[in-house]
Motif scaffolding. Sequence first.
Motif, PDB file in Angstrom:
ATOM      1  N   VAL A 189       0.847  -1.195   0.000  1.00 42.72           N
ATOM      2  CA  VAL A 189       0.000   0.000   0.000  1.00 42.72           C
ATOM      3  C   VAL A 189       0.883   1.245   0.000  1.00 42.72           C
ATOM      4  O   VAL A 189       0.667   2.184  -0.781  1.00 42.72           O
ATOM      5  CB  VAL A 189      -0.968  -0.012   1.203  1.00 42.72           C
ATOM      6  N   GLY A 190       1.897   1.250   0.839  1.00 46.74           N
ATOM      7  CA  GLY A 190       2.809   2.385   0.928  1.00 46.74           C
ATOM      8  C   GLY A 190       3.574   2.641  -0.356  1.00 46.74           C
ATOM      9  O   GLY A 190       3.941   3.780  -0.663  1.00 46.74           O
ATOM     10  N   ALA A 191       3.807   1.577  -1.124  1.00 48.73           N
ATOM     11  CA  ALA A 191       4.527   1.696  -2.392  1.00 48.73           C
ATOM     12  C   ALA A 191       3.607   2.101  -3.545  1.00 48.73           C
ATOM     13  O   ALA A 191       4.051   2.244  -4.675  1.00 48.73           O
ATOM     14  CB  ALA A 191       5.233   0.384  -2.722  1.00 48.73           C
ATOM     15  N   GLY A 192       2.310   2.260  -3.251  1.00 52.37           N
ATOM     16  CA  GLY A 192       1.380   2.737  -4.266  1.00 52.37           C
ATOM     17  C   GLY A 192       0.563   1.686  -4.975  1.00 52.37           C
ATOM     18  O   GLY A 192      -0.107   1.991  -5.965  1.00 52.37           O
ATOM     19  N   ALA A 193       0.565   0.451  -4.487  1.00 50.56           N
ATOM     20  CA  ALA A 193      -0.266  -0.580  -5.122  1.00 50.56           C
ATOM     21  C   ALA A 193      -1.734  -0.187  -5.009  1.00 50.56           C
ATOM     22  O   ALA A 193      -2.186   0.253  -3.961  1.00 50.56           O
ATOM     23  CB  ALA A 193      -0.038  -1.936  -4.463  1.00 50.56           C
ATOM     24  N   ARG A 194      -2.462  -0.354  -6.091  1.00 47.44           N
ATOM     25  CA  ARG A 194      -3.897  -0.082  -6.086  1.00 47.44           C
ATOM     26  C   ARG A 194      -4.699  -1.331  -5.784  1.00 47.44           C
ATOM     27  O   ARG A 194      -5.867  -1.262  -5.438  1.00 47.44           O
ATOM     28  CB  ARG A 194      -4.312   0.500  -7.436  1.00 47.44           C
ATOM     29  N   VAL A 195      -4.044  -2.501  -5.912  1.00 45.76           N
ATOM     30  CA  VAL A 195      -4.671  -3.762  -5.529  1.00 45.76           C
ATOM     31  C   VAL A 195      -3.589  -4.647  -4.924  1.00 45.76           C
ATOM     32  O   VAL A 195      -2.456  -4.671  -5.411  1.00 45.76           O
ATOM     33  CB  VAL A 195      -5.366  -4.460  -6.720  1.00 45.76           C
TER      34      VAL A 195
END
Length: 159
Positions: free
Chosen positions: A59-65
């Motif tokens: 999540v912190g790395a920008g994953a949208r899923v």
Amino acid sequence: MSALAGAVVVASNRAAAGVYEDATGPLIVAFLEELGFAVGPPAVVPDGDPVGAAISAAVGAGARVVLTTGGTGLTPTDRTPEATRALLDREVPGIAEAIRSAGVAAGVPTAVLSRGLAGVVGATLVVNLPGSRGGVKDGLEVLRPILVHAVEQVVGSDH
């Protein structure tokens, strides 16, 4: 337009310890790539708190899923739902219910024993899949027609 980022977390004490090679993570990576997500190799971690840490990192790395596999059963070490629930801003119970129902429809009555969750962490959709190859395949077929739309909806995109 760049691809949406996705991530895969494999919860397996034995695979994390190198006892055997995980066979479910690569299936999920290939599925996400097929849908147009940019995704790296799966994070293979022990059950429990490391699952939550891996989800949080994605999540912190920008994953949208973030799709997880494993740790959803009834054994004492199966803690993926608890690690996931602690992070969720809101649950999306219909996804998890549909995954269990698909397993039962595929002739696997024990699919009802999966405690997997689905929900939203910030701008990220998180879905727990079972740890078996068959359970993963059934779950991915449930996600195929809805995943991109769901990910877009999390950030308020139009229908």
